[in-house]
Motif scaffolding. Structure first.
Motif, mmCIF file in Angstrom:
data_model
loop_
_atom_site.group_PDB
_atom_site.id
_atom_site.type_symbol
_atom_site.label_atom_id
_atom_site.label_comp_id
_atom_site.label_asym_id
_atom_site.label_seq_id
_atom_site.Cartn_x
_atom_site.Cartn_y
_atom_site.Cartn_z
ATOM 1 N N THR A 88 0.876 -1.162 0.166
ATOM 2 C CA THR A 88 -0.008 -0.115 0.033
ATOM 3 C C THR A 88 0.836 1.331 -0.022
ATOM 4 O O THR A 88 0.817 2.122 -0.815
ATOM 5 C CB THR A 88 -0.861 0.185 1.154
ATOM 6 N N ILE A 89 1.779 1.312 0.949
ATOM 7 C CA ILE A 89 2.706 2.443 1.028
ATOM 8 C C ILE A 89 3.427 2.728 -0.207
ATOM 9 O O ILE A 89 3.595 3.896 -0.546
ATOM 10 C CB ILE A 89 3.508 2.383 2.316
ATOM 11 N N PHE A 90 4.062 1.765 -0.556
ATOM 12 C CA PHE A 90 4.911 1.845 -1.974
ATOM 13 C C PHE A 90 4.089 2.176 -3.052
ATOM 14 O O PHE A 90 4.587 2.994 -3.882
ATOM 15 C CB PHE A 90 5.864 0.555 -2.100
ATOM 16 N N ALA A 91 2.735 1.548 -3.121
ATOM 17 C CA ALA A 91 1.977 2.028 -4.174
ATOM 18 C C ALA A 91 1.374 3.461 -4.152
ATOM 19 O O ALA A 91 1.368 3.829 -5.127
ATOM 20 C CB ALA A 91 0.779 0.896 -4.423
ATOM 21 N N VAL A 92 1.263 3.768 -3.227
ATOM 22 C CA VAL A 92 0.615 5.260 -2.952
ATOM 23 C C VAL A 92 1.860 6.216 -3.382
ATOM 24 O O VAL A 92 1.729 7.196 -3.909
ATOM 25 C CB VAL A 92 0.260 5.683 -1.618
ATOM 26 N N ILE A 93 3.144 5.768 -3.030
ATOM 27 C CA ILE A 93 4.270 6.663 -3.278
ATOM 28 C C ILE A 93 4.499 6.813 -4.834
ATOM 29 O O ILE A 93 4.585 7.722 -5.304
ATOM 30 C CB ILE A 93 5.573 6.165 -2.665
ATOM 31 N N CYS A 94 4.208 5.550 -5.474
ATOM 32 C CA CYS A 94 4.374 5.400 -6.886
ATOM 33 C C CYS A 94 3.188 6.423 -7.786
ATOM 34 O O CYS A 94 3.317 7.202 -8.605
ATOM 35 C CB CYS A 94 4.229 4.099 -7.531
ATOM 36 N N ALA A 95 2.178 6.474 -7.124
ATOM 37 C CA ALA A 95 0.799 6.945 -7.552
ATOM 38 C C ALA A 95 1.358 8.531 -7.441
ATOM 39 O O ALA A 95 1.036 9.195 -8.185
ATOM 40 C CB ALA A 95 -0.197 6.606 -6.695
ATOM 41 N N LEU A 96 1.902 9.147 -6.303
ATOM 42 C CA LEU A 96 1.742 10.428 -6.104
ATOM 43 C C LEU A 96 2.520 10.981 -7.149
ATOM 44 O O LEU A 96 2.705 12.113 -7.131
ATOM 45 C CB LEU A 96 2.205 10.622 -4.560
ATOM 46 N N VAL A 97 3.869 10.218 -7.500
ATOM 47 C CA VAL A 97 4.599 10.779 -8.657
ATOM 48 C C VAL A 97 3.995 11.442 -9.825
ATOM 49 O O VAL A 97 4.185 12.656 -10.176
ATOM 50 C CB VAL A 97 5.593 9.611 -9.079
ATOM 51 N N PHE A 98 2.894 10.605 -10.150
ATOM 52 C CA PHE A 98 2.248 11.241 -11.177
ATOM 53 C C PHE A 98 1.468 12.463 -11.275
ATOM 54 O O PHE A 98 1.743 13.385 -12.235
ATOM 55 C CB PHE A 98 1.329 9.884 -12.003
ATOM 56 N N PRO A 99 0.516 12.746 -10.229
ATOM 57 C CA PRO A 99 0.081 14.176 -10.296
ATOM 58 C C PRO A 99 1.010 15.232 -10.173
ATOM 59 O O PRO A 99 1.033 16.328 -10.606
ATOM 60 C CB PRO A 99 -1.033 13.996 -8.960
ATOM 61 N N ALA A 100 2.020 14.841 -9.463
ATOM 62 C CA ALA A 100 3.050 15.733 -9.016
ATOM 63 C C ALA A 100 3.871 16.288 -10.332
ATOM 64 O O ALA A 100 3.999 17.335 -10.445
ATOM 65 C CB ALA A 100 4.033 15.217 -8.043
ATOM 66 N N ILE A 101 4.075 15.172 -11.068
ATOM 67 C CA ILE A 101 4.871 15.591 -12.210
ATOM 68 C C ILE A 101 3.970 16.159 -13.456
ATOM 69 O O ILE A 101 4.238 16.883 -14.420
ATOM 70 C CB ILE A 101 5.719 14.602 -12.891
ATOM 71 N N HIS A 102 2.691 15.654 -13.370
ATOM 72 C CA HIS A 102 1.584 16.324 -14.471
ATOM 73 C C HIS A 102 1.169 17.767 -14.247
ATOM 74 O O HIS A 102 0.573 18.301 -15.168
ATOM 75 C CB HIS A 102 0.457 15.355 -14.366
ATOM 76 N N VAL A 103 1.449 18.322 -13.169
ATOM 77 C CA VAL A 103 1.324 19.931 -13.012
ATOM 78 C C VAL A 103 2.141 20.709 -14.023
ATOM 79 O O VAL A 103 1.649 21.930 -14.006
ATOM 80 C CB VAL A 103 1.503 20.089 -11.391
ATOM 81 N N GLY A 104 2.930 20.123 -14.412
ATOM 82 C CA GLY A 104 3.698 21.047 -15.511
ATOM 83 C C GLY A 104 4.753 21.803 -14.905
ATOM 84 O O GLY A 104 5.953 21.503 -14.716
#
Lengths: 399, 458
Positions: B121-137
């Protein structure tokens, strides 16, 4: 083994007032109120059909929820609930009464569902739906739903009662197997039953979560009903030493959880429609927020969610049987109000009004429901005496 | 053994097989953290770290060059980033379900797998959070998502579900981490007490928070665990519900439908359990945990996969039915387009992996076969990724036919996705090596020895 013999010493057959007098009284009340209701509303059968449908759905959710409860206990091989299962089994067996109660609904189709009327043919949208919303198919579906439920409920009831005599462990195994397909059939039939009987009252409107919403309603209603019946049985001296505060505590947790689930589904449905603001969908809430229906919706939010959420959260509240009893009655009232709020704005567009036809339908159908329930309950043991997991349920403790 | 016990409903299937004692359980679970890492672990770690570096490189390139390196276009403005976000958050859900919901439901078989799943869970959430963070432009102004005071008199738009995501994820991550850590404390103390070097003793000692296994400690522990379980239970529903709001609050056909919240939750649990099965099948083999994570455990997980997969199938069906029933032509078109349009291949991958393949678990033979469950769990992971892909990219045919096109990911998109697996597996391999991957204290609690009357003659 010593446990099994000790069960026999308890009062596990329904006798006395609940077995003899109450069914008679309730049957009389049921018939009198149905006749009275019909007589008083003879010039307004349109309104009466809606009142009748509201009460019908109320008792239906109780029995269908009990059906789900029984299936899920087998499916999960639950131990704690064995003592409670027979009462739930009898509650679900009332589906045959509901099947009969449904017949008048078929006669009231033109009153209830305006897609059955001739002018629906002029409606562009309803014309598109006529492949699904047409009387013959509606009737066929209703027959299929009840056939499926009666088949499942009879299977689970009969085998469980058979086990009382034979003590055959293979019955438990076979019911565990049957529970798998039964839960799938239940999910599909109940979804479309509520789509047909309730959602199509407003035939332009649609919501994909509607079946889940009514599933949540039925879970809350049946758990409340189950708790209430067990309290009544205990009050009359049955199962007193068997069903104890531990079981009520667990039922309370279950009820609490499903009530939050109800809130979650109700909120999701409302919220997504509110946010998107698409007229096709908001039409439903427009209708259901008109006049004092708005107040009703707010009352539901507070009464169905906020009050139980806060007051029933504590372990002490769930284990205080007096409070618990009050809460389950409250939840049943809220369930009725919820169903009332979903159905009645179709006939009372200007606002909430509880009339004689509503009370008469509620008591009328309720009388017959109670009569059928206790008549059946009297004919069987109050607990599944030979269930192989009975000892787990008797010795059950919340940690 | 199991055949006879499964045929006797008055008995419960034992959760620990073999002649295990408390001591031998401790031995088996502590061993991977105390002995030299096996060769395969090093090889796997090298692979994972290289993929992680790929992710870092891709992010660097993205930040340097801009979002244009992704395959986004006008109707499909979210693309791979949201697909991967939802995919990874979903993977995490098994952990929360096992640790919270199954705990509240007294499902004792959870004890052998909860630590493993919570770590995921914890590692998957870390992976997930990468994407919105880098998608902000403009990643350097990402702090703007927080309601920080600023001189421009601007506030974040609280009516945007993307902002709710921020709160939902941070709550979810915090509670999951706390839950995982609280569960770890007694086991960390065990490792501390067993350590043979000073450094090890200090390292585990710090994180064991002075746990001595005293009665008072256990009492507080149980209470904390219960409260965290109660807090985490609604989170199982809330996080993915809010993720579903990202789509469902819109007015887009195919996105806006009221069943989305529970349907996304079921899908998340489904994919999460599939990932647990995929990894557990390997881990129990590699670390000799077959007596702790038994076939019964795997079978239970497969049953959860069957149930949740069927729920997902129900949701697909309801969506399709209501698309027709609504009489709303755009809604109907969106679904016809999904099933028979240019992305039909993705749609049918989704249906066959998510709805059809788990149905094989109706058969006991298949759900207790290691190779079959492994293959199906991989299928489910693929299918659930494609589910989000289908939802996201079928927008390529929107209301305006002149903007119709075909979304294709660029090599950067694909490498970023692959790289995110590197991040996940790096963290996961480190977890396997340095922390007890099964909860010793909890497994001992479900062994017959834990019963105070164990060994007494009646």
């Amino acid at each position: 083994m010593s446990k099994d013999t000790s069960v026999a010493r308890h009062n596990i057959k329904l006798t006395g007032f609940l077995a003899i007098t109450l069914p008679k009284i309730s049957l009389a009340v049921g018939i009198v109120f149905l006749v009275l209701g019909l007589f008083v509303s003879r010039n307004n059968l349109h309104h009466f059909s809606y009142s009748y449908l509201t009460s019908f759905i109320f008792y239906l959710v109780c029995s269908l929820g009990a059906l789900f409860f029984v299936i899920i206990q087998h499916l999960t091989r639950a131990g704690w609930s064995v003592l409670l299962r027979r009462v739930a089994e009898v509650l679900m067996s009332n589906l045959w009464v509901l099947a009969i109660m449904f017949i008048p609904v078929l006669f009231a189709l033109p009153h209830l569902y305006h897609w059955t009327l001739a002018e629906a043919a002029q409606d562009h949208i309803l014309k598109g739906k006529s492949g699904y919303l047409n009387i013959p198919f509606f009737v066929i579906r209703s027959v299929i739903f009840f056939a499926a439920w009666l088949l499942i409920s009879r299977l689970f009831f009969k085998k469980s009662v058979d086990q009382d005599l034979s003590g055959d462990h293979s019955i438990t195994l076979s019911l565990q197997k049957a529970a798998t397909w039964a839960v799938a059939v239940f999910a599909i039939t109940q979804t479309f039953a509520y789509v047909d009987w309730v959602m199509s009252l407003t035939p332009h409107w649609y919501s994909t979560v509607f079946g889940v919403y009514f599933f949540a309603v039925s879970a809350v209603a049946s758990l409340s009903m189950l708790s209430l019946i067990l309290m009544i049985l205990r009050r009359f001296g049955f199962l007193k030493d068997l069903v104890n505060v531990e079981h009520f505590h667990d039922l309370g947790k279950f009820l609490y959880g499903f009530n939050i689930f109800w809130t979650y589904i109700a909120f999701s449905q409302y919220f997504l429609i509110w946010y998107s603001n698409i007229p096709e969908e908001t039409a439903f809430f427009h209708q259901h927020f008109a006049g004092s229906w708005n107040t009703t919706a707010i009352l539901l939010t507070i009464g169905h969610f906020v009050i139980p959420f806060i007051t029933f959260m504590s372990r002490h509240a769930r284990r205080n049987l007096k409070f618990h009893c009050g809460m389950v009655i409250w939840m049943l009232v809220m369930t009725y109000l919820d169903i009332f709020w979903v159905i009645m704005p179709n006939v009372l567009p200007s606002g909430f009004h509880l009339g004689f036809s509503d009370i008469a339908s509620f008591l009328g159908l309720g009388g017959i429901f109670v009569w059928a329930f206790f008549t059946k309950l009297k004919s069987v043991n109050l607990i599944p005496v030979q269930d192989p997991r009975l000892h787990e349920s008797i010795n059950f403790h919340n940690t | 053994m199991s055949a006879s016990i499964e045929l006797d409903p008055s008995k419960r299937i034992p959760l620990v097989l073999g002649n295990h004692t408390f001591e031998s359980v401790t031995e088996v679970i502590s061993k991977p953290t105390e002995t030299k890492a096996p060769k395969w672990w090093w090889i796997a770690l090298c692979g994972a770290v290289s993929l992680l570096l790929l992710l870092v490189a891709m992010i660097g390139y993205l930040v340097f060059e801009g979002i244009g390196v992704w395959g986004l276009n006008n109707p499909v403005a979210w693309g791979f980033a949201i697909v991967n976000l939802v995919f990874w958050v979903g993977i995490g859900h098994a952990g929360t379900l096992i640790s919270a919901i199954l705990f509240l439901f007294r499902q004792k078989w959870r004890t052998s797998i909860n630590r493993f799943a919570e770590a995921m869970t914890i590692f998957a959430v870390i992976c997930a959070l990468v994407f919105p963070a880098i998608h902000v432009g403009r990643i350097w102004v990402a702090y703007f998502m927080f309601p920080v005071p600023n001189q421009m008199v601007m506030w974040p738009n609280f009516r945007s579900p993307l902002l709710w995501d921020l709160f939902a994820f941070s709550t979810y991550f915090t509670v999951s981490l706390l839950f995982w850590y609280v569960g770890l404390v007694p086991d960390l103390a065990t490792l501390r007490d067993r350590s043979k070097t000073k450094a090890r003793k200090i390292a585990y000692g710090i994180f064991a928070l002075g746990w001595r296994g005293a009665n008072r400690h256990w009492q507080n522990y149980e209470k904390a665990y219960m409260i965290l379980a109660a807090l985490a239970a609604p989170l199982v529903l809330s996080v993915h519900s809010i993720v579903s709001f990202d789509f469902a609050v819109s007015q887009l056909p195919g996105w806006h439908t009221t069943i989305f919240p529970p349907y996304f939750v079921a899908g998340a649990v489904f994919s999460g359990f599939a990932m647990v099965v995929s990894l557990m099948v390997i881990a129990r083999e590699m670390f000799g945990l077959k007596e702790l994570v038994t076939m019964h455990h795997l079978e239970c997980m497969n049953k959860v996969i069957l149930v949740t997969g069927t729920m997902v199938g129900y949701a697909y069906g309801m969506e399709f039915f209501m698309a027709w029933y609504s009489g709303y032509e755009y809604e109907s078109f969106a679904f016809i387009n999904r099933a028979f349009g240019p992305y039909a291949w993705a749609y049918w991958i989704m249906i066959s992996c998510n709805v059809i393949s788990p149905q094989l678990f109706w058969f006991k033979k298949l759900r207790t076969s290691i190779p079959i469950m492994f293959v199906i769990s991989i299928f489910v992971n693929i299918g659930m990724w494609f589910e989000r892909f289908v939802i996201t990219v079928t927008l390529s045919r929107d209301f305006l036919p002149s903007s119709w096109g075909y979304y294709s990911p660029t090599w950067v998109d694909i490498c970023t996705l692959i790289g995110s697996f590197g991040l996940f597996f790096t963290l996961f391999l480190l977890f396997l090596r340095f922390l007890p991957m099964v909860s010793m204290a909890e497994v001992k609690g479900v062994m017959p020895e834990a019963n105070p009357h164990h060994g007494e003659k009646h």
